[in-house]
Write a protein that holds these residues in place. Structure first.
Motif, PDB file in Angstrom:
ATOM      1  N   ASP A 113       0.864  -1.185   0.000  1.00  0.00           N
ATOM      2  CA  ASP A 113       0.000   0.000   0.000  1.00  0.00           C
ATOM      3  C   ASP A 113       0.898   1.233   0.000  1.00  0.00           C
ATOM      4  OD1 ASP A 113      -2.378  -1.482   0.089  1.00  0.00           O
ATOM      5  OD2 ASP A 113      -2.279  -1.622   2.279  1.00  0.00           O
ATOM      6  N   LEU A 114       0.846   2.018  -1.072  1.00  0.00           N
ATOM      7  CA  LEU A 114       1.706   3.181  -1.203  1.00  0.00           C
ATOM      8  C   LEU A 114       1.165   4.351  -0.392  1.00  0.00           C
ATOM      9  CD1 LEU A 114       2.386   2.959  -5.046  1.00  0.00           C
ATOM     10  CD2 LEU A 114       3.664   1.896  -3.158  1.00  0.00           C
ATOM     11  N   ALA A 115       2.055   5.265  -0.056  1.00  0.00           N
ATOM     12  CA  ALA A 115       1.686   6.377   0.817  1.00  0.00           C
ATOM     13  C   ALA A 115       0.673   7.320   0.179  1.00  0.00           C
ATOM     14  CB  ALA A 115       2.943   7.152   1.212  1.00  0.00           C
ATOM     15  N   ASP A 116       0.662   7.376  -1.167  1.00  0.00           N
ATOM     16  CA  ASP A 116      -0.253   8.288  -1.840  1.00  0.00           C
ATOM     17  C   ASP A 116      -1.607   7.676  -2.130  1.00  0.00           C
ATOM     18  OD1 ASP A 116       0.258   6.554  -3.901  1.00  0.00           O
ATOM     19  OD2 ASP A 116       1.038   8.053  -5.298  1.00  0.00           O
ATOM     20  N   GLY A 117      -1.829   6.433  -1.661  1.00  0.00           N
ATOM     21  CA  GLY A 117      -3.105   5.775  -1.863  1.00  0.00           C
ATOM     22  C   GLY A 117      -3.091   4.719  -2.943  1.00  0.00           C
ATOM     23  N   GLY A 118      -2.031   4.621  -3.729  1.00  0.00           N
ATOM     24  CA  GLY A 118      -1.924   3.611  -4.758  1.00  0.00           C
ATOM     25  C   GLY A 118      -1.457   2.279  -4.201  1.00  0.00           C
ATOM     26  N   THR A 119      -1.238   1.327  -5.106  1.00  0.00           N
ATOM     27  CA  THR A 119      -0.738   0.008  -4.714  1.00  0.00           C
ATOM     28  C   THR A 119       0.319  -0.443  -5.705  1.00  0.00           C
ATOM     29  OG1 THR A 119      -2.463  -1.161  -5.965  1.00  0.00           O
ATOM     30  CG2 THR A 119      -2.907  -0.707  -3.639  1.00  0.00           C
ATOM     31  N   THR A 142       5.585  -3.616 -10.031  1.00  0.00           N
ATOM     32  CA  THR A 142       4.454  -3.414 -10.925  1.00  0.00           C
ATOM     33  C   THR A 142       3.468  -2.454 -10.284  1.00  0.00           C
ATOM     34  OG1 THR A 142       4.668  -5.697 -11.744  1.00  0.00           O
ATOM     35  CG2 THR A 142       2.591  -4.554 -12.197  1.00  0.00           C
ATOM     36  N   ASN A 143       3.035  -1.465 -11.041  1.00  0.00           N
ATOM     37  CA  ASN A 143       2.003  -0.562 -10.550  1.00  0.00           C
ATOM     38  C   ASN A 143       0.659  -1.262 -10.689  1.00  0.00           C
ATOM     39  OD1 ASN A 143       0.157   1.436  -9.986  1.00  0.00           O
ATOM     40  ND2 ASN A 143       1.107   2.998 -11.281  1.00  0.00           N
ATOM     41  N   THR A 144       0.088  -1.670  -9.558  1.00  0.00           N
ATOM     42  CA  THR A 144      -1.202  -2.357  -9.561  1.00  0.00           C
ATOM     43  C   THR A 144      -2.345  -1.421  -9.175  1.00  0.00           C
ATOM     44  OG1 THR A 144      -0.791  -3.082  -7.279  1.00  0.00           O
ATOM     45  CG2 THR A 144      -0.197  -4.613  -9.058  1.00  0.00           C
ATOM     46  N   GLY A 145      -2.046  -0.133  -9.045  1.00  0.00           N
ATOM     47  CA  GLY A 145      -3.062   0.844  -8.678  1.00  0.00           C
ATOM     48  C   GLY A 145      -3.746   1.455  -9.889  1.00  0.00           C
ATOM     49  N   GLU A 146      -4.516   2.493  -9.633  1.00  0.00           N
ATOM     50  CA  GLU A 146      -5.293   3.146 -10.682  1.00  0.00           C
ATOM     51  C   GLU A 146      -4.673   4.458 -11.138  1.00  0.00           C
ATOM     52  OE1 GLU A 146      -9.245   3.525  -9.196  1.00  0.00           O
ATOM     53  OE2 GLU A 146      -9.623   1.352  -9.190  1.00  0.00           O
ATOM     54  N   THR A 147      -3.615   4.892 -10.466  1.00  0.00           N
ATOM     55  CA  THR A 147      -2.944   6.137 -10.850  1.00  0.00           C
ATOM     56  C   THR A 147      -1.440   5.900 -10.926  1.00  0.00           C
ATOM     57  OG1 THR A 147      -2.779   6.827  -8.528  1.00  0.00           O
ATOM     58  CG2 THR A 147      -4.717   7.578  -9.765  1.00  0.00           C
ATOM     59  N   GLY A 272      -0.211  -0.806 -14.495  1.00  0.00           N
ATOM     60  CA  GLY A 272       0.132  -1.962 -15.303  1.00  0.00           C
ATOM     61  C   GLY A 272       1.580  -2.006 -15.756  1.00  0.00           C
ATOM     62  N   GLU A 273       2.317  -0.905 -15.644  1.00  0.00           N
ATOM     63  CA  GLU A 273       3.713  -0.884 -16.066  1.00  0.00           C
ATOM     64  C   GLU A 273       4.619  -1.475 -14.992  1.00  0.00           C
ATOM     65  OE1 GLU A 273       3.832   2.919 -19.133  1.00  0.00           O
ATOM     66  OE2 GLU A 273       4.550   3.197 -17.072  1.00  0.00           O
ATOM     67  N   THR A 274       5.820  -1.912 -15.425  1.00  0.00           N
ATOM     68  CA  THR A 274       6.781  -2.525 -14.518  1.00  0.00           C
ATOM     69  C   THR A 274       8.145  -1.853 -14.653  1.00  0.00           C
ATOM     70  OG1 THR A 274       7.510  -4.203 -16.121  1.00  0.00           O
ATOM     71  CG2 THR A 274       5.615  -4.752 -14.730  1.00  0.00           C
ATOM     72  N   ILE A 275       8.965  -2.009 -13.620  1.00  0.00           N
ATOM     73  CA  ILE A 275      10.357  -1.575 -13.651  1.00  0.00           C
ATOM     74  C   ILE A 275      11.185  -2.612 -12.896  1.00  0.00           C
ATOM     75  CG2 ILE A 275      10.062  -0.084 -11.613  1.00  0.00           C
ATOM     76  CD1 ILE A 275      12.175   1.790 -12.872  1.00  0.00           C
ATOM     77  N   ASP A 276      12.375  -2.927 -13.413  1.00  0.00           N
ATOM     78  CA  ASP A 276      13.212  -3.999 -12.871  1.00  0.00           C
ATOM     79  C   ASP A 276      14.483  -3.454 -12.241  1.00  0.00           C
ATOM     80  OD1 ASP A 276      11.412  -5.920 -13.793  1.00  0.00           O
ATOM     81  OD2 ASP A 276      12.466  -6.139 -15.711  1.00  0.00           O
ATOM     82  N   TYR A 277      14.927  -4.139 -11.178  1.00  0.00           N
ATOM     83  CA  TYR A 277      16.174  -3.816 -10.469  1.00  0.00           C
ATOM     84  C   TYR A 277      16.924  -5.116 -10.230  1.00  0.00           C
ATOM     85  CZ  TYR A 277      13.302   0.303  -9.342  1.00  0.00           C
ATOM     86  OH  TYR A 277      12.480   1.390  -9.411  1.00  0.00           O
ATOM     87  N   ALA A 278      18.247  -5.026 -10.125  1.00  0.00           N
ATOM     88  CA  ALA A 278      19.017  -6.248  -9.861  1.00  0.00           C
ATOM     89  C   ALA A 278      20.349  -5.907  -9.222  1.00  0.00           C
ATOM     90  CB  ALA A 278      19.259  -7.027 -11.161  1.00  0.00           C
ATOM     91  N   LEU A 279      20.806  -6.805  -8.351  1.00  0.00           N
ATOM     92  CA  LEU A 279      22.132  -6.693  -7.761  1.00  0.00           C
ATOM     93  C   LEU A 279      22.624  -8.086  -7.385  1.00  0.00           C
ATOM     94  CD1 LEU A 279      21.789  -7.175  -4.477  1.00  0.00           C
ATOM     95  CD2 LEU A 279      21.138  -4.791  -4.481  1.00  0.00           C
ATOM     96  N   ALA A 280      23.876  -8.164  -7.005  1.00  0.00           N
ATOM     97  CA  ALA A 280      24.468  -9.429  -6.560  1.00  0.00           C
ATOM     98  C   ALA A 280      25.597  -9.117  -5.602  1.00  0.00           C
ATOM     99  CB  ALA A 280      24.979 -10.233  -7.757  1.00  0.00           C
ATOM    100  N   PHE A 281      25.903 -10.070  -4.709  1.00  0.00           N
ATOM    101  CA  PHE A 281      27.016  -9.866  -3.783  1.00  0.00           C
ATOM    102  C   PHE A 281      27.624 -11.196  -3.415  1.00  0.00           C
ATOM    103  CE2 PHE A 281      23.099  -9.987  -1.295  1.00  0.00           C
ATOM    104  CZ  PHE A 281      23.398 -10.907  -0.285  1.00  0.00           C
TER     105      PHE A 281
END
Length: 284
Positions: A113-119, A142-147, A272-281
């Motif tokens: 649950d995001l602080a601005d009301g989205g998910t 993934t933005n699963t909210g409406e805004t 509906g859009e997505t963004i990816d992140y990656a790391l390794a150690f």
């Protein structure tokens, strides 16, 4: 209840304990019987979520905010983004073990649950490399909210400062002179934020913290994708009983949200859009 992933069963391997109650972050990272996490030797900002997370080896800021609270643009007066964002302290909704018996991994989904009301949905996969020497992380938000919202992410890798010594350096191509002593800056606490994309190789930045006497002179070696994590933040605190050093790949430079937005550095993630992140150690 935590989930344990180990490189192998003997005492020479490593083990990570994944925290189901906080987005499958890492509580303990044990190498040759030594836990690199700082434990209770951390400063408190008065937020119990963050106090718990800082004690572990790894925790995640975001996906809607990083760093200290700031006002929510267009929101009710006095409403703030929480310290380090909304994800920390959120229990995972689903987990699934992956990989082979000698190279286990874990997949998890966490609804936030995001602080601005989205998910948003954070899809996370921890794995061990084919040669069983490296721990890898792949995250998809993934933005699963409406805004739309502006995604922000920062990973904290927290190390107990008592493991460091006179010869312990932070080394990487993004450093001005190639390396910096772990007690950089002045006073009992300091931080810096460096661009990492310009010195990356094949889209990945690399750095090391070490050597550590307790690990036989080996170092913590970290690499991360710079297309979505273009900055490296480093923080240390040796204040009172606190003794911690943190390696922090991050999506944004240190600036207020207003300044970032005015500079065009807060692009939106639409429904509906997505963004990816990656790391390794690894320790080596």
């Amino acid at each position: 209840m935590s989930i344990s992933i180990s490189s192998r069963d003997d005492a020479d391997g490593f083990q990570i304990l994944l925290d189901r109650q906080s987005a499958l972050d890492i509580g303990a990272f044990v190498v040759d019987g030594t836990d690199l996490a700082p434990g209770i030797a951390i400063p408190s900002d008065g937020d119990l979520r963050i106090d718990h997370a800082l004690q572990g080896f790894f925790f995640t800021c975001g996906p809607d905010h990083v760093r200290h609270p700031e006002p929510i643009a267009g929101g009710p007066e006095g409403r703030l983004y929480p310290l380090h964002g909304s994800l920390c302290g959120t229990p995972v909704g689903r987990t699934e073990m992956t990989g082979a018996d000698d190279r286990p991994g874990c997949f998890a989904e966490t609804s936030v649950d995001l602080a601005d009301g989205g998910t948003a949905l954070v899809s996370r996969h921890w794995a061990i490399s084919d040669d069983a020497s490296e721990i890898t992380l792949s995250d998809r938000v993934t933005n699963t909210g409406e805004t739309a919202f502006a995604p922000m992410l920062m990973y904290h890798m927290n190390i107990g400062g008592w493991l460091c010594g006179e010869s312990t350096l932070i080394s990487g191509a993004m450093m001005a002179d190639g390396s910096e002593h772990f007690l950089f800056g002045e006073g009992d606490s300091a931080h810096l934020c460096l661009p990492a994309a310009e010195t990356a190789v094949d889209g990945w930045a690399r750095l090391a913290l070490g050597p550590f006497e307790a690990l036989g002179g080996r170092s913590l070696q970290v690499r991360f994708r710079v297309d979505t994590l273009p900055f490296l933040q480093i923080w240390r605190c040796q204040r009172g009983t606190a003794d911690v050093v943190s390696i922090e790949p991050v999506s944004h430079r240190i600036a207020s949200r207003t300044a970032l937005a005015e500079a065009g550095e807060l692009p939106l993630l639409h429904p509906g859009e997505t963004i990816d992140y990656a790391l390794a150690f690894r320790v080596g």
